[in-house]
Scaffold this motif. Sequence first.
Motif, short mmCIF file in Angstrom:
data_model
loop_
_atom_site.label_atom_id
_atom_site.label_comp_id
_atom_site.label_asym_id
_atom_site.label_seq_id
_atom_site.Cartn_x
_atom_site.Cartn_y
_atom_site.Cartn_z
N SER A 308 0.03 -9.15 15.14
CA SER A 308 1.29 -8.43 15.34
C SER A 308 2.29 -8.73 14.21
CB SER A 308 1.92 -8.84 16.68
OG SER A 308 2.26 -10.22 16.70
N GLN A 309 1.87 -9.54 13.24
CA GLN A 309 2.74 -9.86 12.13
C GLN A 309 2.60 -8.83 11.01
OE1 GLN A 309 2.78 -13.93 10.87
NE2 GLN A 309 2.43 -14.73 12.94
N ARG A 310 3.27 -9.09 9.90
CA ARG A 310 3.25 -8.12 8.80
C ARG A 310 1.90 -8.10 8.10
NH1 ARG A 310 9.19 -8.53 5.81
NH2 ARG A 310 10.40 -7.72 7.58
N THR A 345 -4.50 -0.28 11.04
CA THR A 345 -3.36 0.37 11.71
C THR A 345 -2.13 0.43 10.83
OG1 THR A 345 -2.55 -1.68 12.73
CG2 THR A 345 -4.23 -0.44 13.95
N TYR A 346 -2.15 -0.30 9.71
CA TYR A 346 -1.01 -0.29 8.79
C TYR A 346 -1.08 0.87 7.81
CZ TYR A 346 0.02 -5.10 10.31
OH TYR A 346 0.33 -6.23 11.06
N PHE A 353 -0.66 1.88 2.52
CA PHE A 353 -0.44 0.92 3.60
C PHE A 353 1.02 0.46 3.59
CE2 PHE A 353 -4.94 0.94 3.41
CZ PHE A 353 -5.43 0.40 4.59
N ALA A 354 1.53 0.22 4.77
CA ALA A 354 2.93 -0.21 4.91
C ALA A 354 2.99 -1.69 5.27
CB ALA A 354 3.63 0.62 5.98
N LEU A 355 4.17 -2.28 5.09
CA LEU A 355 4.36 -3.69 5.42
C LEU A 355 4.18 -3.90 6.92
CD1 LEU A 355 5.11 -6.45 4.22
CD2 LEU A 355 7.51 -5.90 4.67
N SER A 356 4.63 -2.94 7.70
CA SER A 356 4.43 -2.94 9.15
C SER A 356 4.05 -1.52 9.57
CB SER A 356 5.71 -3.37 9.89
OG SER A 356 6.05 -4.70 9.55
N PRO A 357 3.33 -1.37 10.66
CA PRO A 357 2.93 -0.02 11.10
C PRO A 357 4.12 0.92 11.21
CG PRO A 357 1.77 -1.69 12.36
CD PRO A 357 2.79 -2.42 11.54
N ARG A 358 3.89 2.16 10.77
CA ARG A 358 4.84 3.25 10.85
C ARG A 358 6.01 3.11 9.87
NH1 ARG A 358 3.18 1.93 15.69
NH2 ARG A 358 4.95 0.52 16.06
N GLN A 359 5.91 2.17 8.93
CA GLN A 359 6.90 2.10 7.87
C GLN A 359 6.38 2.86 6.65
OE1 GLN A 359 8.05 -1.95 7.04
NE2 GLN A 359 9.14 -2.19 8.99
N GLU A 360 7.16 2.92 5.60
CA GLU A 360 6.79 3.67 4.40
C GLU A 360 5.72 2.91 3.61
OE1 GLU A 360 8.95 5.57 0.41
OE2 GLU A 360 10.14 4.59 1.98
N SER A 361 4.79 3.66 3.05
CA SER A 361 3.72 3.06 2.23
C SER A 361 4.28 2.47 0.95
CB SER A 361 2.67 4.11 1.88
OG SER A 361 2.06 4.62 3.03
#
Length: 552
Positions: A308-310, A345-346, A353-361
């Motif tokens: 669940s982390q970055r 999932t990132y 790939f994003a730093l966290s899911p659903r963030q900008e690549s």
Amino acid sequence: MSYAKKWTAVLVALLLLLTYLATCFLQVSAAVPSVNVAVYDDSVSASYKVSWSTVTLPQATTPEVLLNSLKSQGQITDYVTEQGQLISITIGPETLAADEVSSWSCYINGVSGDVSASLSADDAVVFSYQKPGSRPPSFTPPAVSQPESSLPSSSAQSPADGQGNASAPPDSQAQQSASASESVPSSPSPSSEQSQSSSSEESGRTTSNTLFQWTPEMATSLDNAYKWISLNEKGEYYLIAAGIAGKTVDATSFTRMRQSILAQKGQYTSATKLSQDILSLIFSGLNPEDFEGYNLLQELYNFPDLTSQRLYAVSYALMVYDSNAYEIPVKANNSREKLVDSLLTYQNQDGGFALSPRQESEISTTATAVIALSNYLDQDNVKSSVRGALSFLQEHQNDDGSFSISGEPNSQELSTVIVALSSLGISAEDERFVKNGVNTVNSLLTFQLADGGFALTKGESSSVSATEQAVIALTAAQRQMNPFILQSAMDYQASNRPSNQKESKGGMVALIAVIGGIVIIAAAAVPITYKLRKRALAADQEQLEEFEPPEL
């Protein structure tokens, strides 16, 4: 014929037979052909899975015999053929199998053939995994060989668990000193064998994967960068960079990390920091499963809520697992399967790939994810994910070969991409990542300053983190493989040269054995013949003494 003469005739016959066998052996050995072979993958990375090498085989051999030789030498793990056609090749954990999209082809001197075709001396054989309409990059082995590294091999220990193909060597204990003038031993380094690539043509797309030339100027740049690091403040990647480059580290940084681990009693609140420390230990030649009584690897695979982390926490954990083919319990909190599934999932729809899911690549997160996933391309979902990531990186590369953050070229972003491409076996000369004649390595070198260090952005002074990352990237580009995987965990990709040497030594041993047999039999024949002759003379004398002449 007397008893003695019969035995003498048998010994002479044996000597003649062994002499004949030795002669035949020498004739066959002199006539054994050498065949050039490579295994190429055009399905994802357009790169060599097994670099061009020379294999010595018996006369009248076939590509299937060649495959069997590659398997016995450890260059490939397994292969499957059916009715003269190659179906699949397994290399380490990855199996490339024919499907509705990709298939295997066997090219002999540039001509397509099947695995039962006859081979001759000096033939060039390419086993190519490709899409319809594509072809291998080159049918001729490269004439220019890369310089071999004399870097030390791994000294950390871990059993293989199927993710790697070799067991690691025994543990070694590094010497520790509080004095800054002393140093810990040279760190272990990844394999120095380098993949070599040229170009491939695909319908609708031309991809060049020309053999990357590591020049003396590049070697000097790498040395100057490390010299700058050694004279300045050390960053969090110092021990890792030094180990990857095969350099000796100063004791101060190592002692500082050791004291930090002891102070926190092997407990961590950050999975990313834990992974960085483990990699630092591994590339310092130490065992993270038993460091000062702490099992840091167990701490990592049981770390709470890691998935669940970055992205960096998940990626670095996978890189730790694969660095030395560590065996991770399937039921661990953070098993390989869980981490791979979590990392996917990132990824966003644009392939990045994003730093966290659903963030900008981002560039760096995408490249880091590719590094972590590069050892799992046998999984279809991972292979598809990596394809998307490569497309994202292609689309966001600058015209000068660099990559940017907020519109400004950044050397650290570029270094991470170089490591990602190298982890996939993609040459710095691959046309997909060469812009206006400038490849990624040459672009990175434009960030190096006169003092040897690398700047984060043009116009700035040398940066510790940028220089450490550049050292890792340049070493990865030189070897064209994942720098975070130790040599002991990559033995299945090693050159066949040691195996050929073993075969040559084996033939010499056989020849010596034959000659030795002749000498032993000849030596034994002398006393045996003498004794038999003596016995025969005694028998003749006895017969003469018992002989009574007839009466006349």
